[in-house]
Write an enzyme that holds these catalytic residues in place. Structure first.
Site, PDB file in Angstrom:
ATOM      1  N   ASN A 180       9.879 -36.868  -6.401  1.00  5.80           N
ATOM      2  CA  ASN A 180      11.334 -36.738  -6.244  1.00  5.80           C
ATOM      3  C   ASN A 180      11.885 -37.973  -5.520  1.00  5.80           C
ATOM      4  OD1 ASN A 180      10.893 -34.269  -7.392  1.00  5.80           O
ATOM      5  ND2 ASN A 180      11.330 -33.074  -5.570  1.00  5.80           N
ATOM      6  N   HIS A 210       3.854 -33.467 -11.062  1.00  2.00           N
ATOM      7  CA  HIS A 210       3.469 -33.446  -9.643  1.00  2.00           C
ATOM      8  C   HIS A 210       2.932 -32.080  -9.242  1.00  2.00           C
ATOM      9  CE1 HIS A 210       7.650 -32.178  -7.764  1.00  2.00           C
ATOM     10  NE2 HIS A 210       7.012 -31.168  -8.257  1.00  2.00           N
TER      11      HIS A 210
END
Length: 201
Positions: free
Chosen positions: A73, A128
């Protein structure tokens, strides 16, 4: 939130955005980089404390070359297809070919140390994590603390927080094996890790 409000006020079209060549865009990038540096320092502090405890308990020194640090992110400037681009990864991490990363499953399932394949069509990215199949609200509504306690019976965690932790239950996530199969062209699994203890802040 601040930069989102600025982007909605100044942006054009359906997707609020900021031009990086404006003061507002430069401020957003600077704050993002500051947040990424803060997050790295936080991860390093947590890892140092955890390693101190493990080294003391196990009587074995950690191998500093085995550190795997993966952020997600974030926004970074990278070269792709001969062009310098700003790449924003949400729910993904960037791994160069041969670079090690970590793809977590859940509190009760395996996670994997992986090696990036540097696939250019994916901007050298991979997931992720396993990815959610239930939102946090859905998990809280559907999964009972007793069910979580049963599935985590071999994992050390704070049982007093079971009601709050149901949103992170293994049933709320995709099967990590399927995830790795789906991104076989992006990463190569190196090591399977099974959770022994979970600390959720």
């Amino acid at each position: 939130d601040h930069h989102g409000r600025v982007a909605r006020a100044l942006g054009e079209g359906g997707l609020p955005a900021l031009d990086i060549h404006t003061a507002e865009g430069a401020a957003c990038l600077a704050d993002t980089q500051w947040a990424c540096h803060f997050a790295l320092a936080n991860r390093e502090a947590i890892a140092a404390r955890a390693l101190d405890v493990l080294e003391d308990a196990l009587g074995v020194a950690a191998d500093p070359t085995s550190v795997v640090d993966v952020h997600h992110n974030h926004v970074a400037q990278e070269e792709h297809g001969g062009r310098l681009l700003w790449v924003h990864r949400k729910g993904a991490v960037g791994l160069q070919a041969g670079q090690r990363g970590l793809i977590p499953g859940s509190m009760g399932t395996a996670s994997y140390v992986v090696e990036g394949r540097g696939e250019p069509r994916a901007f050298r990215s991979c997931s992720h994590g396993a990815g959610r199949v239930l939102t946090r609200a859905e998990a809280r509504a559907r999964i009972r603390p007793a069910a979580l306690e049963h599935v985590l019976r071999r994992v050390v965690y704070d049982k007093g927080r079971a009601a709050a932790l149901v949103e992170e239950a293994p049933a709320a996530y995709r099967d990590i094996t399927e995830v790795l199969e789906d991104e076989a062209d992006l990463v190569r699994p190196l090591l399977r890790l099974t959770p022994l203890a979970v600390l959720k802040g």
